[in-house]
Scaffold this active site. Sequence first.
Site, PDB file in Angstrom:
ATOM      1  N   CYS A  57       0.862  -1.240   0.063  1.00 10.88           N
ATOM      2  CA  CYS A  57       0.249   0.018  -0.185  1.00 10.88           C
ATOM      3  C   CYS A  57       0.804   1.093   0.124  1.00 10.88           C
ATOM      4  O   CYS A  57       1.966   1.345   0.368  1.00 10.88           O
ATOM      5  CB  CYS A  57      -1.164   0.008   1.371  1.00 10.88           C
ATOM      6  SG  CYS A  57      -1.972  -1.507   1.515  1.00 10.88           S
ATOM      7  N   ASP A 498      24.016  34.365 -13.119  1.00 10.67           N
ATOM      8  CA  ASP A 498      22.802  34.795 -13.575  1.00 10.67           C
ATOM      9  C   ASP A 498      22.508  36.245 -13.178  1.00 10.67           C
ATOM     10  O   ASP A 498      22.293  36.219 -11.894  1.00 10.67           O
ATOM     11  CB  ASP A 498      21.832  33.768 -13.330  1.00 10.67           C
ATOM     12  CG  ASP A 498      20.641  34.362 -14.260  1.00 10.67           C
ATOM     13  OD1 ASP A 498      20.373  33.567 -15.347  1.00 10.67           O
ATOM     14  OD2 ASP A 498      19.758  34.998 -13.730  1.00 10.67           O
TER      15      ASP A 498
END
Length: 852
Positions: A57, A498
Amino acid sequence: MTSATHPTSPVEARAGASLRGRVDDPVFAERYRAMSSRDARFDGQFITGVHSTGIYCRPSCPAMTPKPGNVSFYLTAAAAHEAGLRACKRCLPEAVPGSPAWNIRDDLAARAMRLIGDGTVEREGVLGLARRLGYTPRHLARVLVTEVGAGPLALARAHRAQTARVLLTSTDLPVTDVAFAAGFGSVRQFNDTITAVYERTPSALRAGARLLGAHGSPVGHSAAPGSSIRLLLPARAPFDGRGLVDFLGVRAVAGVERSTAAGYERTVRLPHGGATLQLSLAGTAAAPAVACVARLDNLADLAPLVSRVRRLFDLDADAQAIDRALADDPALAGSVRHTPGIRVPGSLDPEETLFRALLGQQVSVASARTALGRLSAVLGEPVTGSASPGGPLHGGPGPLRPGPTDALDLTVAPALFFPTAASIAVHGRDVLRGPAARVDAIVGVAEALAAGDLVLDVGESRDDLQARLTALPGIGPWTAGYVAMRVLGSPDILLTSDLALRQGADRIGLPARAADLAAHGIRWAPWRSYAGMHLWRAAGDPRPAGQNGAPARGMRRYADQVKFAHLRVEGQSTPRLAIVVDDTALFVDEVVDDAPRDLQELIEKGAPEFDRVRALTANALTHGASLTSIDDLRHSSAVLRPPQIIAIGANYAAHSSELKLRSETAATVFSLWPNSLTGHESIVTWPTDLTTQVDYEAELGVIIGRPARNVSVRDALDYVFGYTVVNDITARDLQFSEAQWSRCKSFDGFTPTGPLVVTADEIADPQDLWLTTHVDGRILQDASSGDMVRTVAEIISYLSLTSTLMPGTLISTGSPGGAGYSRKPQVFLKHGSTVTVSIDRIGLLTTHCREI
C-alpha cells in the site's frame, strides 16, 4: 521526520531497503509512524508491504494499521512485487507521485532509475541500460537489488504494469494493443504480470475502471494511434503549478509551444514518433495534479511521455521538506510563505534544452524567444500525420509549415517540432544571427550531438555532464549548470552568474555579488536550485521599499520595468506623460499630485521623484485605475525637450563600408536639431526640390539619467535612464554635398522616436538587441546591436570625457548595414512609403512618408 528523499541509510540499504518489524531501527520506526498517521506526504517515497494480507500500500492507505511484525517497507513497487506482494486495490499505491530520491541522489542506482522510468529497458534492453551507464549488467543488477530491492528487469516490469494500467483504465484500446504499447513482449506475459500485480485480469481491471472512473475521470474513449489520451498526473502538495505554467509560457517558442488560458501546449519528439500535448492544472490544493491530453504517433511512447511530463513539472519533489529547509533562512522565509511548493522546471527534450540555454545565455528571455522562434520557423519540422494539431486535439486547420513571420505568432497552435541537432549542424549558420563566436558555439554543439560525440540523457551524472559541456567551446558554467538543473532535475545548483538571479537576491536583501551569494547559499543545500527559483521570482516582483519608501539598498536608482510614453487625446495638442501597460495607458497626472509634465522633468528631478511616481502609479494600477486604450491616443516623440540630441555616425562596420566611411578611427559625433523629433505613426514630409534621396536608419536611442562626466566604461550603463527606438532619416544627397551632417538629418520630423521609453533594468545588455527595418513590407535592415563598433558603454564614456552629459540627453547610437543608399538598385523613401523600425524588447516605430 526522516523522509525517503534523504540518502539511504546503511541499514536501509541492506536487504533491498526492507526491514521487517524492526521497531528498534530508527528508519523503520519513523516510517511506521508515518504509515500509522496516514501521512500522504510520504506517498510514493516508500511502499508499505503487509505480509499478513499479501498486499502493498501507499503510506496513506485508509486500511486498518497492521502490526509492526507484519510490515516491511520498500523503496519501489518492484521490490514489493519481488517479495510476492500485490498492489492494494483500495489505495492504488502506484498511482501516486514518484520518489524524489532519484533526482536528489546522483549515484548509479538513481541514474538507472531515471533511465528505467524513461523506458530505456523497453527500447534497448538491460544490456543497453548498462551500456549507457558504463557498467556491466551484472554489476548494475547487484547495485539495484542492494539499493532498491529489485533488479532492472523487475523494475522495468513494474513500470510496464503501471503503464498498462493507465491504458486499460483510461482508453478503449484493445487489450492486445495495450500489451504491446506498454512494452510487453507477448500477450501471455502481459496477462500474467497484470494478474500477479493487481490480482485481476486486464479485462477485469478495465471493467472496474468503467464503473468507478479512472481517478474520477470518464473513460471509454478510443485510443488508437493518433487519437488523444487523457491522463491525470498527481503531484505532492503544496504545488506551485501556476508558477511553472507561467515560466513555460513566457518562454514559449512560437510554432513549437503556446501559452493558453487553460495552460500550456507544445509538440515533442519521443523515441518512436511525435506527440502534441495540452497540459493544464487540475486537482485541489490538497491533492494537486496536472491534466495531460496527448496525441501520440506511437502508443509505445506513452511511458516515456508520462515520465518526461512528470519531470517537466517536477511532480515528485518533496515540497514540504524543501519549504521547511529554505524557510529556515529569514531572507527566504517570506518568499516561501508567499509561494509554497515552488518547483524547478524540467525538460522534455535534453537537446532542445541545451540549444535554448545556448541561445538564452546572457540575453533576456524575450530576446532568446525571438531567436528561437526564427530558428524553429526555418529549421523546425512540420507536424504531420497522427500527431498533427489539426486533429481533434486542437480543432484547428490542417498542418501548414509557417513562414518566418507566421511562426513568431504565439497565438497559433503548435505545428512544428523543435529543430534537430542535425538540421542545426547543417543549416545553423544560414539562420542564426548574432556574434560569430556564439553561432560557432551553437553549430559546434549541434555537430557534436549529430555525430554522437555528445550524448544528453537523464542517466548522466551531474559532474560528468557539466564537465563534458564546459569542455566544448562557447559553453560556460552557467549553461552547463542550467542544463544539468533542468535535464537531470538536480536540486542543488545555484546559478550565481545569472544577472536576474542576483537582482532577485538584491531585492530581498541578500548579497548580489556572485561570490558572496554562493557563500550564503551553502546553507540552502541540498535545495539550492529551488532557492534559485525563489530568487528568479523575486527579480520579477515589484521592488520592495526601504525606509520612507526609498529603494532597498544597493539597487540601481532608475528603472523598474516601467515603460513611458508621451500621449495625447485626439484633438489635443499637448502631450502628457503616461505609463504604458500592454495596450493601455495610465496618465501620470491623473494619479500623481504635482506630476512631472514630461519625461524630461521626471528625469531632471532625479531618483526621489521617479520613486514617487513609480509607487503612486503602481498603487493606482493595483487598485483598478482607469486605463485608456492606446488605439484611442496619439504618440508624440518619446523624448521631449532633451538638453541635447547626439548622434554617432559610422558605428556599424557594415554601414560604414556601404557608405565608404571609416569606422576604426575616432568616433563620428554630430548633433541633431530638436525640431527633427516626432513620434510613432507620424507623417514625415520633405520638399522634393531639396532632396530626392531620403533614406532610413534604424538606431538604438539611449537616454541619460543623471549627469555623466568622465565616467568609466565599466560604470557607464549606470548612468542610463532608458532606451527607445530611433529612425534617423537622412537626405543622402545633402549629406554627401556638405561637410557636416546635422542639416541633412534635421528636417522637421526626420528623427522619429518611440513609441516607448523602456527603463534600463529591462535591458540587461544593450548589445544584445535586434534591430529590423521594414520599408513597405520589405525587410531591409536586420542586425544585432552586438555588431556596434563602439558599445553603448564605450560611447557614453567617450562623450563624457570632454563634456557633461546632462540628464535627458538622447544619444542615437548608429545604424547597421542595409541602408537604401547602398542597395543595387538604390531604395529611397518615396511618397506613400511606410517605414517600421523595431528593436526587440523596446518596440516598433512606424513612420509614414509624404513628398511635398
